[in-house]
Design a protein around this motif. Structure first.
Motif, PDB file in Angstrom:
ATOM      1  N   PRO A  16       0.815  -1.228   0.000  1.00  0.00           N
ATOM      2  CA  PRO A  16       0.000   0.000   0.000  1.00  0.00           C
ATOM      3  C   PRO A  16       0.845   1.275   0.000  1.00  0.00           C
ATOM      4  O   PRO A  16       0.376   2.303  -0.508  1.00  0.00           O
ATOM      5  N   GLY A  22       0.909  -6.593  -3.328  1.00  0.00           N
ATOM      6  CA  GLY A  22      -0.173  -6.767  -2.366  1.00  0.00           C
ATOM      7  C   GLY A  22      -0.850  -8.115  -2.544  1.00  0.00           C
ATOM      8  O   GLY A  22      -1.161  -8.809  -1.571  1.00  0.00           O
ATOM      9  N   SER A  60      -0.154 -11.490   0.373  1.00  0.00           N
ATOM     10  CA  SER A  60      -1.243 -11.913   1.245  1.00  0.00           C
ATOM     11  C   SER A  60      -1.183 -13.409   1.557  1.00  0.00           C
ATOM     12  O   SER A  60      -1.796 -13.862   2.517  1.00  0.00           O
ATOM     13  N   HIS A 111      -6.891  -6.935  -2.826  1.00  0.00           N
ATOM     14  CA  HIS A 111      -6.955  -6.392  -1.466  1.00  0.00           C
ATOM     15  C   HIS A 111      -7.918  -7.156  -0.557  1.00  0.00           C
ATOM     16  O   HIS A 111      -8.374  -6.618   0.444  1.00  0.00           O
ATOM     17  N   TYR A 156      -6.723  -7.199   3.035  1.00  0.00           N
ATOM     18  CA  TYR A 156      -6.367  -5.924   3.657  1.00  0.00           C
ATOM     19  C   TYR A 156      -7.538  -5.354   4.433  1.00  0.00           C
ATOM     20  O   TYR A 156      -8.699  -5.534   4.067  1.00  0.00           O
ATOM     21  N   LYS A 203      -4.698   0.434   5.652  1.00  0.00           N
ATOM     22  CA  LYS A 203      -4.016  -0.037   4.443  1.00  0.00           C
ATOM     23  C   LYS A 203      -5.008  -0.226   3.307  1.00  0.00           C
ATOM     24  O   LYS A 203      -4.749   0.116   2.162  1.00  0.00           O
ATOM     25  N   PHE A 204      -6.183  -0.767   3.657  1.00  0.00           N
ATOM     26  CA  PHE A 204      -7.229  -0.904   2.646  1.00  0.00           C
ATOM     27  C   PHE A 204      -7.630   0.472   2.127  1.00  0.00           C
ATOM     28  O   PHE A 204      -7.825   0.665   0.923  1.00  0.00           O
ATOM     29  N   PHE A 235      -5.301   1.687  -0.603  1.00  0.00           N
ATOM     30  CA  PHE A 235      -5.560   1.102  -1.922  1.00  0.00           C
ATOM     31  C   PHE A 235      -6.777   1.765  -2.575  1.00  0.00           C
ATOM     32  O   PHE A 235      -6.778   2.064  -3.764  1.00  0.00           O
TER      33      PHE A 235
END
Lengths: 120, 466
Positions: free
Chosen positions: B93, B150, B154, B257, B260, B264-265, B268
């Motif tokens: 991010p 990203g 994950s 995402h 996330y 952080k989300f 994005f």
């Protein structure tokens, strides 16, 4: 203003972006609750318990597009300055670029005929 | 040789450090406020298109909905899944959020204007570079790292596939985008944004049937094919509907995402909307005359609306027009399938872009150069031969694909009942879908529209016969 100055401005905006991110993360760190449970920390698989890891071997078809991207991105880097000075070079530059693009197009046609562009 | 147009047209010599800092602050505030308004506007407009009210509780007309969402995200717990790569998971991010701001450093909001209460005259643009548009494309390409890293970090299947899809999509459509921009550079003779806007000041004059007419100055009208290619490519580049395959909820949950949360989300999400504004800003600058007032307004008072602070209004209005089209597309079109999307990009947009560049540069060379008639006909003949070969190749390729479809039909059968296995499956290329009889209502199958007539006549016959 010199060109170096322009790049300093760009760097300053990047620094501003870092600052913005840092402030948002610090605010988040100060405000958020912290209650980790093992269920929360598992990988999300639509409610099904994950088996194995996400990094298992899968068929990747995307690398062909990555190759093509490199070819055409480099092509664009040649074409951009060519386009700005074309007016002063004239016909010869057009013919030369035509040959260059012809070779590239040949590559694209080859990819096409071998079926690399067909998603199967 | 012409060197004059290679450098930016805007003059930043009066900019002090405070002016630069003020502009930087303005750009940040503008992008954040515009994002908040854009998200609210999108939700309201899409709601209207779908006959529902949309957000209307927080503040007048629900105007503070995005602010409330932002506060909510800041208060959310930050979850880092156990399977993830923690460092990259944090770094992705960062890359997305920082790169999204950079493009707006070179997009002009207006011409030189006097800052109130001072004697400083400065262009309403942070800075300009001789390679400004190339810089924007480069920054967009770096932004892809945020997506792919990203997705990978994950440690989960959905984000990994979403990230790969997304990056393949962005890089494919970035090529089409770059090819569309080349004809603009060709006409403007520069890659600097302020010079490109200056080059769209007037389109020159032509004598048509004895009267002198002003030619259109916007590159959208002078280079319509490039404009259309750019507009399609920018929707693909920003992962928006109908090209929002990386976030196809039915297939990939949230795409890259998915894992996330919290701030952080939010980063994005912010980057996605700022990228929308960036591609709209570039489209405005390169194709719609930038900050220049549209035609009937530009004629008022000898172009007084093209001076001072007015241009900022036109620029922002044009950007939001593009944004409205993005929302409109989302409210109207269904999502493409991935193979359709990639086929369209590589087999149509990119070849069309290449042909367009060659055609424009040939015509340009023919018009500007001192060539004899013989050379001119030779060049034209060459162009026709090249286009003929390309077209023949295209047709041959179409034949080859038809043959391949034919072969597949032999293997899989010509028709497919999509519900045979109990759940719907898409047909293979070349297969046709068998029309189902539809739901059974009151003991009688409803028939597809094309069969209604036949059925009706047979009913009549029965009646008459009986």
């Amino acid at each position: 203003m010199s060109q170096a100055h322009s790049w300093v401005v760009v760097a300053a905006v990047a620094a501003g972006g870092v600052l913005f991110f840092a402030v948002a993360m610090l605010a988040n760190a100060a405000l958020r609750p912290r209650v980790p449970t093992s269920e929360k920390l598992t990988t999300y698989e639509s409610g099904v318990d994950p088996i194995g890891r996400g990094w298992s071997q899968i068929q990747v078809r995307y690398y062909l597009y990555a190759y093509l991207y490199v070819v055409f991105a480099v092509d664009a880097v040649y074409l951009f300055p060519w386009a700005t000075v074309l007016a002063s070079f004239g016909t010869a530059a057009v013919v030369e670029m035509g040959i260059f693009l012809g070779v590239l197009t040949l590559g694209l046609v080859h990819f096409w005929r071998r079926g690399a562009l067909t998603w199967s | 040789m012409r060197h004059l147009a290679e450098n930016p047209a805007a003059d930043f010599s009066q900019d002090t450090i405070w002016v630069v800092l003020g502009k930087a602050l303005f750009v940040f505030v503008f992008l954040l406020v515009a994002t908040i308004l854009a998200i609210w506007g999108e939700r309201r407009i899409v709601a209207r298109m779908q006959s529902r009210p949309g957000p209307n509780r927080t503040g007048p007309f629900g105007l503070f909905q995005s602010v409330a969402d932002g506060v909510k995200l800041l208060l959310k717990e930050d979850i880092i899944p156990k399977a993830s790569d923690r460092i990259v998971f944090f770094g992705a991010p960062v890359v997305s959020a920082i790169t999204c701001f950079l493009a707006f450093t070179v997009i002009p909001f207006g011409p030189a204007a006097k800052i109130p209460f001072t004697n400083i005259t400065t262009p309403l643009q942070m800075t300009d570079l001789p390679v400004a548009v190339l810089f924007v494309l480069a920054v967009a390409a770096v932004g892809v790292y945020g997506i792919v890293l990203g997705g990978w970090s994950s440690g989960s299947t959905y984000p990994l596939l979403g990230g790969l899809r997304s990056s393949a999509q962005v890089i494919s459509y970035e090529i089409a985008m770059g090819l569309a921009l080349i004809s603009v550079f060709l006409y403007a003779g520069s890659m600097s944004t302020s010079s490109i806007v200056a080059a769209q000041a007037s389109g020159g004059r032509a004598t048509l049937f004895g009267t002198t007419v002003d030619l259109p100055s916007w590159y959208a009208l002078q280079l319509p094919v490039a404009f259309v290619i750019y507009c399609i490519a920018m929707v693909g580049e920003t992962n928006r509907a109908p090209f929002d395959l990386p976030e196809a909820e039915g297939e990939l949950v949230g795409g890259f995402h998915t894992e996330y949360s919290g701030a952080k989300f939010m980063m994005f999400f912010l980057a996605e909307y700022i990228n929308l504004l960036t591609v709209s800003g570039i489209a405005t600058t390169l194709f719609l005359g930038g900050w220049r007032a549209p035609w009937p307004l530009s004629a008022i008072g000898d172009g007084v609306l093209n001076t001072g602070w007015w241009p900022m209004l036109w620029f922002i209005l044009k950007v939001f027009c593009f944004f409205f089209v993005f929302v409109w597309l989302r409210g109207t079109l269904p999502r493409l399938r991935y193979d359709q999307f990639m086929r369209f990009g590589w087999k149509f947009l990119i070849p069309a872009g290449l042909v367009w560049i060659m055609a424009v540069s040939f015509i340009r060379a023919l018009r500007t150069q001192q060539v004899t008639d013989g050379q001119r006909y030779l060049l034209l003949a060459g162009l026709v031969v090249v286009l003929g070969i390309a077209f023949t190749g295209y047709l041959l390729q179409g034949r080859a694909e038809e043959q391949a479809d034919e072969a597949r039909r032999l293997v899989y059968g010509p028709e497919l009942d999509p519900f045979e296995g109990g759940y719907p499956v898409p047909p293979m290329p070349g297969q046709t879908v068998r029309r189902s009889a539809g739901p059974v209502l009151a003991g009688r199958a409803t028939v597809p529209a094309r069969d209604v007539e036949a059925e009706a006549t047979s009913d009549d016959e029965e009646v008459h016969g009986g």
